[in-house]
Design a protein around this motif. Structure first.
Motif, PDB file in Angstrom:
ATOM      1  N   TRP A 221       0.824  -1.205   0.000  1.00  0.00           N
ATOM      2  CA  TRP A 221       0.000   0.000   0.000  1.00  0.00           C
ATOM      3  C   TRP A 221       0.862   1.261   0.000  1.00  0.00           C
ATOM      4  O   TRP A 221       1.944   1.282   0.603  1.00  0.00           O
ATOM      5  CB  TRP A 221      -0.876   0.055   1.246  1.00  0.00           C
ATOM      6  CG  TRP A 221      -2.050  -0.862   1.232  1.00  0.00           C
ATOM      7  CD1 TRP A 221      -2.133  -2.094   1.801  1.00  0.00           C
ATOM      8  CD2 TRP A 221      -3.322  -0.601   0.634  1.00  0.00           C
ATOM      9  NE1 TRP A 221      -3.389  -2.632   1.585  1.00  0.00           N
ATOM     10  CE2 TRP A 221      -4.135  -1.743   0.882  1.00  0.00           C
ATOM     11  CE3 TRP A 221      -3.857   0.466  -0.090  1.00  0.00           C
ATOM     12  CZ2 TRP A 221      -5.451  -1.833   0.432  1.00  0.00           C
ATOM     13  CZ3 TRP A 221      -5.170   0.379  -0.531  1.00  0.00           C
ATOM     14  CH2 TRP A 221      -5.955  -0.755  -0.280  1.00  0.00           C
ATOM     15  N   ASP A 222       0.374   2.301  -0.635  1.00  0.00           N
ATOM     16  CA  ASP A 222       0.869   3.646  -0.396  1.00  0.00           C
ATOM     17  C   ASP A 222       0.101   4.137   0.822  1.00  0.00           C
ATOM     18  O   ASP A 222      -1.042   4.588   0.718  1.00  0.00           O
ATOM     19  CB  ASP A 222       0.616   4.548  -1.605  1.00  0.00           C
ATOM     20  CG  ASP A 222       1.205   5.937  -1.433  1.00  0.00           C
ATOM     21  OD1 ASP A 222       1.294   6.408  -0.280  1.00  0.00           O
ATOM     22  OD2 ASP A 222       1.562   6.562  -2.451  1.00  0.00           O
ATOM     23  N   THR A 223       0.715   4.005   1.988  1.00  0.00           N
ATOM     24  CA  THR A 223       0.009   4.279   3.236  1.00  0.00           C
ATOM     25  C   THR A 223      -0.196   5.768   3.485  1.00  0.00           C
ATOM     26  O   THR A 223      -0.959   6.143   4.385  1.00  0.00           O
ATOM     27  CB  THR A 223       0.771   3.675   4.426  1.00  0.00           C
ATOM     28  OG1 THR A 223       2.116   4.194   4.442  1.00  0.00           O
ATOM     29  CG2 THR A 223       0.813   2.160   4.328  1.00  0.00           C
ATOM     30  N   ILE A 224       0.453   6.590   2.691  1.00  0.00           N
ATOM     31  CA  ILE A 224       0.252   8.038   2.807  1.00  0.00           C
ATOM     32  C   ILE A 224      -0.925   8.462   1.932  1.00  0.00           C
ATOM     33  O   ILE A 224      -1.865   9.117   2.389  1.00  0.00           O
ATOM     34  CB  ILE A 224       1.537   8.785   2.415  1.00  0.00           C
ATOM     35  CG1 ILE A 224       2.670   8.411   3.385  1.00  0.00           C
ATOM     36  CG2 ILE A 224       1.299  10.298   2.405  1.00  0.00           C
ATOM     37  CD1 ILE A 224       4.026   8.900   2.961  1.00  0.00           C
ATOM     38  N   LYS A 225      -0.899   8.047   0.672  1.00  0.00           N
ATOM     39  CA  LYS A 225      -1.974   8.390  -0.261  1.00  0.00           C
ATOM     40  C   LYS A 225      -3.320   7.843   0.198  1.00  0.00           C
ATOM     41  O   LYS A 225      -4.363   8.510   0.061  1.00  0.00           O
ATOM     42  CB  LYS A 225      -1.632   7.848  -1.652  1.00  0.00           C
ATOM     43  CG  LYS A 225      -2.680   8.105  -2.709  1.00  0.00           C
ATOM     44  CD  LYS A 225      -2.232   7.538  -4.054  1.00  0.00           C
ATOM     45  CE  LYS A 225      -3.292   7.769  -5.130  1.00  0.00           C
ATOM     46  NZ  LYS A 225      -2.857   7.208  -6.445  1.00  0.00           N
ATOM     47  N   HIS A 226      -3.308   6.625   0.748  1.00  0.00           N
ATOM     48  CA  HIS A 226      -4.566   5.966   1.122  1.00  0.00           C
ATOM     49  C   HIS A 226      -4.809   5.990   2.625  1.00  0.00           C
ATOM     50  O   HIS A 226      -5.554   5.154   3.149  1.00  0.00           O
ATOM     51  CB  HIS A 226      -4.543   4.514   0.623  1.00  0.00           C
ATOM     52  CG  HIS A 226      -4.431   4.388  -0.859  1.00  0.00           C
ATOM     53  ND1 HIS A 226      -5.469   4.688  -1.715  1.00  0.00           N
ATOM     54  CD2 HIS A 226      -3.384   4.018  -1.651  1.00  0.00           C
ATOM     55  CE1 HIS A 226      -5.082   4.489  -2.965  1.00  0.00           C
ATOM     56  NE2 HIS A 226      -3.820   4.095  -2.953  1.00  0.00           N
ATOM     57  N   LYS A 227      -4.230   6.969   3.313  1.00  0.00           N
ATOM     58  CA  LYS A 227      -4.326   7.014   4.777  1.00  0.00           C
ATOM     59  C   LYS A 227      -5.773   7.035   5.268  1.00  0.00           C
ATOM     60  O   LYS A 227      -6.142   6.281   6.173  1.00  0.00           O
ATOM     61  CB  LYS A 227      -3.585   8.245   5.315  1.00  0.00           C
ATOM     62  CG  LYS A 227      -3.688   8.373   6.832  1.00  0.00           C
ATOM     63  CD  LYS A 227      -2.996   9.621   7.358  1.00  0.00           C
ATOM     64  CE  LYS A 227      -3.171   9.732   8.866  1.00  0.00           C
ATOM     65  NZ  LYS A 227      -2.518  10.953   9.418  1.00  0.00           N
ATOM     66  N   SER A 228      -6.591   7.898   4.697  1.00  0.00           N
ATOM     67  CA  SER A 228      -7.967   8.043   5.172  1.00  0.00           C
ATOM     68  C   SER A 228      -8.749   6.738   5.026  1.00  0.00           C
ATOM     69  O   SER A 228      -9.413   6.277   5.968  1.00  0.00           O
ATOM     70  CB  SER A 228      -8.669   9.167   4.411  1.00  0.00           C
ATOM     71  OG  SER A 228     -10.014   9.288   4.823  1.00  0.00           O
TER      72      SER A 228
ATOM     73  N   THR B 110       2.860  -3.926   3.094  1.00  0.00           N
ATOM     74  CA  THR B 110       3.687  -2.728   2.946  1.00  0.00           C
ATOM     75  C   THR B 110       5.021  -3.049   2.284  1.00  0.00           C
ATOM     76  O   THR B 110       5.643  -4.060   2.598  1.00  0.00           O
ATOM     77  CB  THR B 110       3.966  -2.114   4.342  1.00  0.00           C
ATOM     78  OG1 THR B 110       2.746  -1.989   5.069  1.00  0.00           O
ATOM     79  CG2 THR B 110       4.616  -0.756   4.221  1.00  0.00           C
TER      80      THR B 110
ATOM     81  N   LYS C 254       9.066   5.512   4.844  1.00  0.00           N
ATOM     82  CA  LYS C 254       7.931   6.431   4.930  1.00  0.00           C
ATOM     83  C   LYS C 254       6.598   5.687   4.858  1.00  0.00           C
ATOM     84  O   LYS C 254       5.595   6.163   5.395  1.00  0.00           O
ATOM     85  CB  LYS C 254       8.024   7.511   3.851  1.00  0.00           C
ATOM     86  CG  LYS C 254       7.877   7.036   2.424  1.00  0.00           C
ATOM     87  CD  LYS C 254       7.984   8.223   1.467  1.00  0.00           C
ATOM     88  CE  LYS C 254       7.816   7.783   0.019  1.00  0.00           C
ATOM     89  NZ  LYS C 254       7.887   8.942  -0.915  1.00  0.00           N
ATOM     90  N   MET C 255       6.591   4.505   4.223  1.00  0.00           N
ATOM     91  CA  MET C 255       5.368   3.714   4.184  1.00  0.00           C
ATOM     92  C   MET C 255       5.127   3.017   5.523  1.00  0.00           C
ATOM     93  O   MET C 255       3.985   2.847   5.950  1.00  0.00           O
ATOM     94  CB  MET C 255       5.437   2.697   3.047  1.00  0.00           C
ATOM     95  CG  MET C 255       5.470   3.327   1.670  1.00  0.00           C
ATOM     96  SD  MET C 255       4.066   4.449   1.423  1.00  0.00           S
ATOM     97  CE  MET C 255       4.683   5.475   0.087  1.00  0.00           C
TER      98      MET C 255
ATOM     99  N   GLY D  20       3.828   5.698   7.645  1.00  0.00           N
ATOM    100  CA  GLY D  20       2.433   5.929   7.277  1.00  0.00           C
ATOM    101  C   GLY D  20       1.510   4.896   7.870  1.00  0.00           C
ATOM    102  O   GLY D  20       0.388   5.212   8.305  1.00  0.00           O
TER     103      GLY D  20
END
Length: 237
Positions: A105-112, A132, A137-138, A141
């Motif tokens: 996952w891109d845990t920053i882009k899909h945080k919400s 992950t 940074k992921m 996140g």
């Protein structure tokens, strides 16, 4: 000791190829636990090409170790997991037509979105792990999302290790150290095998669990083939 959770998707693939119930998925899951594995993993997909949604329900009654269901948290998957209530759900960003998992996952882009999903599963008493890549940074996140664990996506390591590049474990080591510092539980999976698992385990601090399916089932077929051929030969004498 790092726990072994066996992914039984390939058993379902073999069963589905003939349309009957051979091999018997529930018996295989029972036997795998009896042989000593500490968990059973399944990854149902929307087309049910291997694990069927009913399999997930049926397995609930016979998995007495740790039950892990992984997949992309689209509505039918979420509904299934909330119905079955496994010990752990592993969130994987699979495309609908993906042959197998191919990215974390891109845990920053899909945080919400991931925060919402994580909280929903946790409210229902299900531990959450987020698939992950070994990128700091992921990992950070994932911590911000509130997940219980991450699962490091190990395909790149396995590929490079097979080519003789042992340095491929370095980003996984660094991600593991960070996860430990952040208080995240640490799982790993994808293309881990008898060839590389010992080296990986020895170099990843705090590794709680590995999920292994394709390699383990393939290795089991080969390592058991001589025995079965000779059993047939004995019966045909």
């Amino acid at each position: 000791m790092t726990k072994l959770s066996v992914n039984i998707n390939k058993i379902a693939t073999l069963r589905n190829a003939r349309g009957g119930n051979v091999p018997d998925l529930l018996k295989v899951a029972t036997d795998i636990q009896r042989f000593g594995a500490q968990g059973i993993t399944i990854h149902p997909r929307p087309d049910e090409r291997h694990i069927r949604y009913q399999d997930a329900r049926d397995l609930k009654a016979i998995v007495y170790t740790e039950y892990n269901i992984e997949g992309n948290p689209e509505k039918s998957f979420v509904d299934l997991v909330l119905e079955v209530k496994p010990d752990q759900v592993t969130l994987v960003p699979d495309a609908v037509d993906a042959i197998t998992s191919d990215a974390g996952w891109d845990t920053i882009k899909h945080k919400s979105f991931l925060t919402e999903m994580t909280q929903e599963f946790q409210r229902n008493g299900i531990r959450v792990s987020i698939f992950t890549d070994p990128v700091n940074k992921m990992v950070e996140g994932a911590k911000a999302i509130g997940t219980d664990r991450i699962e490091l996506y190990t395909e790149a390591f396995a590929h490079q290790y097979g080519l003789g590049n042992k340095d491929a474990v370095k980003p996984y080591y660094e991600a593991a150290v960070l996860a430990n510092e952040l208080g995240l539980g640490l799982n790993a999976g994808h293309d881990l095998s008898l060839e590389n698992i010992k080296f990986f385990k020895e170099n990843i601090p705090g590794l709680l669990e590995v999920s292994i399916g394709h390699a383990l089932i393939s290795e089991s077929l080969y390592l058991g083939l001589e025995n079965v051929v000779n059993m047939y030969l004995q019966k045909l004498k």
